[in-house]
Design a protein around this motif. Structure first.
Motif: not given
Length: 143
Positions: A93, A80-84, A118, A105, A120, A89, A91
């Protein structure tokens, strides 16, 4: 699928998966300062609607760079790649069939009593992610 909508005063970005009932995320009401932008985010999925009034993104947060990286890796990646950010947030995949699953999120704060939601969205890894990355940059008005 992403879509930039314009009127004379404002730009908004809508990110939506395929199908009439697919989840969607809308970024709108952008305002700009020297090194940051602020905007509203609304997420909708299956009868749930969440909204944040003030998400602030600085040039150092590199939101556009995060989406550019996803578009560049259209053949996929592991994990998983995440930008916060402060209240948002994202994510990502990579799934079967060449799709990217973006989890958005929205969170009102960081404490146990605060709410979060959240949704998707599912985007095609190739042209879909390339278009979304370009649309994010256009929305943020990055070069």
């Amino acid at each position: 699928m992403s879509l930039i909508e314009r009127d004379p005063e404002q730009v908004e970005l809508v990110v939506q998966g395929a199908g009439a009932g697919a989840a969607s995320v809308r970024l709108f009401d952008l305002s700009r300062a020297e090194y940051e932008v602020a905007f509203c985010v609304e997420a909708v999925d299956d009868g749930v609607r969440a909204r944040l009034e003030d998400v602030t993104v600085t040039v150092w947060d590199d939101m556009g760079g995060f989406f550019d990286g996803l578009a560049r890796d259209f053949r996929g990646w592991e994990g998983e790649r995440v930008w916060v950010n402060n209240h948002l947030v994202v994510t990502a995949t990579f799934g079967s069939g060449g799709h990217v699953y973006l989890g958005w999120t929205l969170r009102s704060g960081f404490f146990p009593g605060d709410w979060s939601c959240t949704v998707t969205t599912v985007i095609d890894a190739g042209e879909g992610m390339t278009a979304l990355a370009a649309d994010v940059r256009e929305f943020l008005r990055e070069q």
